[in-house]
Design an enzyme around this catalytic site. Structure first.
Site, short mmCIF file in Angstrom:
data_model
loop_
_atom_site.label_atom_id
_atom_site.label_comp_id
_atom_site.label_asym_id
_atom_site.label_seq_id
_atom_site.Cartn_x
_atom_site.Cartn_y
_atom_site.Cartn_z
N ASN A 1 -6.16 -6.53 4.67
CA ASN A 1 -4.90 -6.99 3.95
C ASN A 1 -5.05 -7.77 3.45
O ASN A 1 -5.71 -9.24 3.09
CB ASN A 1 -4.11 -7.27 5.46
CG ASN A 1 -2.48 -7.20 5.57
OD1 ASN A 1 -1.87 -6.21 4.65
ND2 ASN A 1 -1.72 -8.19 5.31
N LYS A 2 -3.78 -8.62 3.31
CA LYS A 2 -3.35 -9.50 1.85
C LYS A 2 -4.39 -10.52 2.12
O LYS A 2 -4.18 -11.21 3.35
CB LYS A 2 -1.82 -10.06 2.00
CG LYS A 2 -1.66 -11.09 0.58
CD LYS A 2 -2.14 -10.80 -0.97
CE LYS A 2 -1.96 -10.06 -1.81
NZ LYS A 2 -2.34 -9.91 -2.44
N GLN B 1 4.16 -13.47 -1.89
CA GLN B 1 4.96 -11.92 -1.52
C GLN B 1 5.96 -12.63 -0.51
O GLN B 1 6.83 -12.04 -0.05
CB GLN B 1 4.42 -10.80 -1.13
CG GLN B 1 3.31 -9.83 -2.06
CD GLN B 1 2.10 -11.22 -2.85
OE1 GLN B 1 2.30 -12.30 -1.90
NE2 GLN B 1 1.07 -9.97 -2.84
N ALA C 1 1.03 -1.34 -0.29
CA ALA C 1 -0.20 0.14 -0.01
C ALA C 1 0.91 1.73 0.22
O ALA C 1 0.89 1.82 -0.71
CB ALA C 1 -1.19 0.05 1.11
N ASP D 1 -4.25 -2.72 3.97
CA ASP D 1 -3.57 -1.70 2.95
C ASP D 1 -5.32 -0.75 2.60
O ASP D 1 -5.43 0.55 2.30
CB ASP D 1 -4.70 -2.86 1.85
CG ASP D 1 -3.20 -3.69 0.89
OD1 ASP D 1 -2.85 -4.36 1.79
OD2 ASP D 1 -2.28 -3.17 0.08
O1 MRU Z 1 -1.64 -7.47 -3.15
P1 MRU Z 1 -0.48 -6.67 -2.97
O2 MRU Z 1 1.31 -7.67 -2.82
O3 MRU Z 1 0.17 -5.40 -3.05
O4 MRU Z 1 -0.74 -6.72 -1.29
C1 MRU Z 1 -0.14 -6.30 -0.17
C2 MRU Z 1 -0.52 -5.98 1.75
O5 MRU Z 1 -1.73 -6.81 1.44
C3 MRU Z 1 0.80 -5.78 2.26
O6 MRU Z 1 0.51 -6.08 3.84
C4 MRU Z 1 0.29 -3.99 2.13
O7 MRU Z 1 -0.16 -3.81 1.58
C5 MRU Z 1 0.81 -3.50 2.94
S1 MRU Z 1 2.88 -2.86 3.11
C6 MRU Z 1 3.49 -1.91 4.04
#
Ligand code: MRU
Length: 355
Positions: free
Chosen positions: A256-257, A205, A57, A246
């Site tokens: 979040n993810k 990730q 994010a 996010d």
């Molecule tokens: O789909 P992504 O890889 O962008 O998802 C990211 C996440 O869910 C992270 O945990 C979130 O953006 C926090 S990053 C500090």
């Protein structure tokens, strides 16, 4: 704390030396190749966000801020109205690349608000102001990550086991990151932790980015498949869960993810504190609850084909591939922000944070 140009250039998203383009470290190629991409057009920036070459994010927000500046300096419009109209269109287009992380629209709106507040100025003057604001967005993120890491570090003891999901480290943000910031800050101070990194299906990730970042920093990291988190907790190896976010709604629910809410439910079962760590730019007070957060749906090919030599499912198999889930605020021990640690009741205490 002052932020230097070197600090910015060390981040996964920054401006090129001539300040005409956005430079990103292509996160789709990690950990095998370190490839930098330069982005110049709205389509290139949109695409980089969409395919997750830049992701996380805060990093998306920083990229959008720089992107708006880079696009603004290419405009040939002479009148304010024309300039504003063209830039707003670019902004809408960038926002449409991914819906869930609020930092994207937050950064675009912040850039446009600078133009709105300076309607009397010439186009070159507006471009200069946009330059400065894009740098400020980045600098603030570096400072916020540092403060979040300090607050997070105050909650854990040397030797603790920390479980994390997805990637909320320097690649996804700037400097230390958010969820793994306390561990990296601790490492700098000679305090060691043991991190369990969920691999984070389907885009890995945790495997490709979190374990890479921590291993490189000399942190004791163990990569696990997502379905191993319960056992690792049951074994008594986890003293706290730290995850990113996010979008945090006004009542403390947060996106979040995908898989984060499952980790929170397990943590509650095993009596392990569960924290989300994020900058205030990720808190959306205009979003009342998690039910109001739009969840991105992604291409089924990410589940069936990506990362494998051969397809792992029949091409005609139906897939459900949400990129995020919402964790209920009742599962959260606290929200660790750059302005302090927010405990329940979240609806009241988040409001106080912005008072
Ligand atoms: O789909 P992504 O890889 O962008 O998802 C990211 C996440 O869910 C992270 O945990 C979130 O953006 C926090 S990053 C500090």
């Amino acid at each position: 704390m002052g932020v230097s140009k070197e600090d910015r250039m060390a981040c996964s998203v920054h401006l090129s030396e001539d300040e005409c383009r956005v430079v990103i470290l292509d996160q789709t190629q990690l950990p095998n190749r370190q490839v930098y991409l330069t982005l110049e057009t709205a389509e290139e920036i949109y695409q980089a966000i969409k395919v997750l070459a830049v992701r996380g994010a805060p990093a998306i927000g920083i990229c959008a801020g720089y992107g708006m500046y880079v696009l603004a300096r290419q405009k040939t419009a002479e009148s304010y109205d024309e300039f504003y109209k063209e830039l707003s269109k670019d902004g809408e287009y960038l926002i449409s690349s991914r819906p869930t992380a609020v930092n994207l629209s937050w950064a675009v709106k912040r850039m446009l608000s600078v133009v709105e507040a300076n309607a009397g100025k010439s186009v070159p003057e507006l471009v200069e102001l946009l330059h400065d604001t894009s740098i400020t967005i980045h600098d603030e993120d570096i400072e916020m990550c540092t403060r979040i890491s300090e607050y997070g570090l105050s909650l854990i003891k040397p030797g603790d086991g920390i479980l994390t999901h997805c990637n909320a480290g320097p690649l996804a943000t700037s400097k230390y990151g958010t969820a793994i910031g306390p561990v990296l800050l601790g490492k700098e101070r000679g305090i060691d932790f043991k991190v369990f990194s969920d691999e984070t299906r389907p885009l890995l990730q945790g495997a490709r980015l979190t374990s890479y970042e921590l291993q490189k920093a000399g942190v004791d990291v163990t990569l696990i498949c997502d379905n191993m988190a319960s056992l690792v907790m049951k074994n008594g190896w986890v003293q706290a869960c730290f995850v990113g976010c996010d979008r945090i709604a006004a009542n403390g629910d947060f996106a979040n993810k995908i898989g984060t809410s499952g980790v929170a439910i397990l943590a509650k079962h095993y009596g392990i504190p569960f924290y989300t760590l994020g900058p205030t730019s990720t808190i959306d007070m205009n979003c009342p609850t998690g039910a109001d957060i739009r969840i991105e749906q992604r291409d089924p090919e990410e589940i069936k084909n990506m990362w494998y030599k051969e397809p792992m499912a029949l091409p005609e198999v139906k897939c459900y591939n949400p990129a995020f889930d919402v964790t209920d605020h009742e599962l959260l021990t606290a929200i660790i922000t750059d302005r302090g640690i927010v405990y329940p009741p979240f609806d009241v205490n988040l409001k106080n944070l912005f008072a």
